[in-house]
Design an enzyme around this catalytic site. Structure first.
Site, PDB file in Angstrom:
ATOM      1  N   ASP A   1       3.847   1.104 -12.245  1.00  0.00           N
ATOM      2  CA  ASP A   1       2.680   1.893 -12.604  1.00  0.00           C
ATOM      3  C   ASP A   1       2.983   2.915 -13.724  1.00  0.00           C
ATOM      4  O   ASP A   1       4.701   3.647 -14.059  1.00  0.00           O
ATOM      5  CB  ASP A   1       2.956   2.631 -11.497  1.00  0.00           C
TER       6      ASP A   1
ATOM      7  N   ASP B   1      -3.771  -5.257  -4.588  1.00  0.00           N
ATOM      8  CA  ASP B   1      -2.197  -4.439  -4.892  1.00  0.00           C
ATOM      9  C   ASP B   1      -1.675  -4.893  -3.749  1.00  0.00           C
ATOM     10  O   ASP B   1      -1.512  -5.589  -2.429  1.00  0.00           O
ATOM     11  CB  ASP B   1      -2.394  -2.947  -4.582  1.00  0.00           C
TER      12      ASP B   1
ATOM     13  N   GLY C   1       2.804  -7.462 -12.559  1.00  0.00           N
ATOM     14  CA  GLY C   1       2.442  -8.607 -14.018  1.00  0.00           C
ATOM     15  C   GLY C   1       4.010  -9.192 -13.311  1.00  0.00           C
ATOM     16  O   GLY C   1       4.323 -10.020 -14.654  1.00  0.00           O
TER      17      GLY C   1
HETATM   18  C1  GLA Z   1       0.234   0.898  -6.642  1.00  0.00           C
HETATM   19  C2  GLA Z   1      -1.118   0.585  -7.900  1.00  0.00           C
HETATM   20  C3  GLA Z   1      -0.788   1.942  -8.374  1.00  0.00           C
HETATM   21  C4  GLA Z   1      -2.270   2.959  -6.894  1.00  0.00           C
HETATM   22  C5  GLA Z   1      -1.210   2.683  -5.595  1.00  0.00           C
HETATM   23  C6  GLA Z   1      -1.804   3.247  -4.423  1.00  0.00           C
HETATM   24  O1  GLA Z   1       1.192   1.650  -6.880  1.00  0.00           O
HETATM   25  O2  GLA Z   1       0.170  -0.334  -8.683  1.00  0.00           O
HETATM   26  O3  GLA Z   1      -2.385   2.047  -9.373  1.00  0.00           O
HETATM   27  O4  GLA Z   1      -2.963   1.180  -6.723  1.00  0.00           O
HETATM   28  O5  GLA Z   1      -0.270   1.777  -5.250  1.00  0.00           O
HETATM   29  O6  GLA Z   1      -0.647   2.951  -3.623  1.00  0.00           O
END
Ligand code: GLA
Length: 517
Positions: A342, A282, A321
């Protein structure tokens, strides 16, 4: 109450019993004390979390008169102080970070009270301000990591995994930072016993907040919530399932736990030694160091590290993305990549994401998938009909099917959605073709997914507020021969194919999904 800077406070009862002269004297004395306030030095604020980890903020300050310079550092960010106002003992500092795509600003209000520095930190518009208490510390603590030059691009060979979109469960949507060892075992137990395993769910994925500290050798350890990662992986494997983990290419994850920055190979080896089968990686704080157009080489680093780890590990890219990831995801060894920000457990969020995936369909295929984010099915923010729409749309998109709900407390209707084998077969179709929209009339959309042997999956989606009659003409499916059979995948019944078209009343926010042979 009369306040003389932060150090001298007079109670009203005292005030009335004192002469004006005495008060004047105290005011002057207080002002002298205030003027002497000096926050120069190195400060550290430590915020303990219940999982045994600590979040640290370092302030290196230099005060000249009422002007302050220096910097504020956390695990994820470094702000140089570019402006200071206030005084004599309460200052507002503006910090600026020049890394990433554009300069970012943070404000800190600092106030010296005795030997404590009280700090109100506002670092992001979307994060609540943090009230910190800092104490003097040795210089040079928690130094911000130097920028590591991204590697030269090359092609990371395909790892042979994720021939169909990954299926499983992930802790984040329901549990966020409350995920722990017991919760992951419980999810594995549920999948192994409630029919989900037979329906194809394999990966039990731990998201953010498992991370502890690095030791002197730089090896990452899990925090108090996860006493033994290897034992946990063994447990999940003993259920005939696989296990996933989470990290970031930045120094910190999105929940501000340690990321893999500068430790990519070491972390990949650790995950492999523990027995992990899947990594969600991430972007988070990497954006405080790198620009978006550096994402490919930065992700390639972990692609290489996973390959060198000695274990086959699904590589899931999560950078929302950006930077057209679908064009380079497979080149750096990615098996799936998030295509959006998200998801939330709400109709507007789910539909905004799901119905917006039409253009990137051609980039998906066996081994490398567009990922419109994890499922919210069963989390309570949508109706059963809406969850059916969510699941159907994700299947037509050939999206990863990662349940994100509490599997220990799952209603029969939700389990029925998650284990609908006909809909799952559309998602998992070996041709690996992502579906496309063939028509949109007002709130009604028809989507089609090409399946093996010339079959088609059709979704009649009604995004409107009222039931709508929707019609699909078989000719619009561009099949080589007239359909011999069509099945409604939610009603579990054949529908007639002898007419040139099929019509159905689709409820508000509902779906009719067909498999046409
Ligand atoms: C980001 C990701 C989420 C999750 C959080 C965890 O927002 O997009 O899917 O993994 O981090 O902190």
């Amino acid at each position: 109450m009369v306040t003389l800077c932060s150090r001298l406070t007079l109670d009203r009862s005292l005030e009335t019993s004192m002469t004006k002269m005495t008060i004047l004297f105290l005011l002057l004395a207080g002002a002298a004390v205030c003027a002497a306030a000096d926050v120069s030095g190195n400060w550290l604020a430590q915020e303990p979390r219940t999982d045994g980890t600590v979040r640290r903020t370092f302030l290196d300050l230099k005060q000249e008169g009422t002007h302050i310079t220096g910097e504020v550092r956390t695990i994820e960010d470094r702000f140089e102080i570019t402006d200071s106002t206030g005084g004599p003992d309460v200052f507002t500092l503006t910090g600026t970070s020049q890394a990433g795509n554009a300069p970012r600003h943070a404000t800190y209000t600092v106030k010296l009270v005795g030997d404590e520095l009280q700090v109100m930190a506002k670092t992001r518009p979307n994060r609540p301000p943090a009230e910190l208490v800092a104490h003097r510390t040795a210089p040079g603590g928690g130094a911000w990591p130097a920028r590591l030059q991204p590697p030269v691009l090359h092609s990371v060979p395909y790892n042979g995994l994720a021939k169909t979109p990954p299926m499983g469960w992930n802790s984040w949507n329901k549990f966020a930072s409350k995920v722990d060892d017991a919760g992951v075992r419980a999810a594995a137990d549920a999948i192994a016993s409630n029919g989900m395993k037979e329906a194809g769910y394999v990966y039990v994925n731990i998201d953010d907040t498992w991370e502890g500290e690095r030791d002197a050798q730089g090896i990452i350890h899990s925090n108090k919530k996860f006493p033994d990662m290897k034992a946990l992986a063994d447990y999940v494997h003993s259920k005939g399932l696989k296990i996933g983990i989470y990290s970031s290419p930045g120094p910190a994850t999105c929940a501000l736990y340690p990321g893999s920055y500068g430790h990519e190979e070491q972390d990949a080896k650790t995950y492999a030694e523990w027995g992990f089968d899947y990594l969600k990686y991430d972007w988070c704080s990497a954006g405080n160091i790198y620009k978006d157009d550096e994402m490919q080489p930065v992700y390639q680093k972990m692609g290489d590290a996973l390959r060198a780890s000695g274990r086959k590990i699904v590589f899931s890219l999560c950078q929302y993305g950006r930077n057209h990831v679908w064009t380079w995801g497979p080149d750096i060894g990615g098996n799936l990549w998030r295509t959006t920000g998200d998801i939330r457990d709400a109709w507007d969020s789910m539909t905004k994401i799901g119905f917006n995936q039409a253009d990137i369909g051609p980039y998906a295929g066996p081994g490398h998938w567009n990922d419109p984010d994890m499922l919210e099915v069963g989390n309570g923010g949508m109706t059963t009909a809406e969850y059916r729409t969510h699941f159907s749309l994700w299947a037509i998109l050939a999206a990863p099917l990662l349940a994100g709900n509490d599997l220990q407390h799952i209603s029969p209707e939700i389990l029925e959605i998650l284990t609908n084998k006909d809909v799952i077969a559309v998602d998992q179709d070996p041709a690996g073709k992502q579906g496309r929209r063939i028509s949109k009339t007002g709130d009604q959309e028809i989507w089609v997914k090409d399946l093996v042997d010339g079959a088609k999956a059709v979704g009649l989606f009604n995004r409107g507020a009222d039931t709508a009659k929707m019609t699909v003409k078989w000719a619009d499916l561009q099949m080589s021969t007239a359909p011999k059979n069509a099945k409604d995948l939610w009603a579990h019944a054949d529908v007639p194919v002898d007419n040139p078209e099929y019509s159905a009343d689709v409820p508000s926010h509902g779906v009719v999904m067909l498999r046409v042979q």
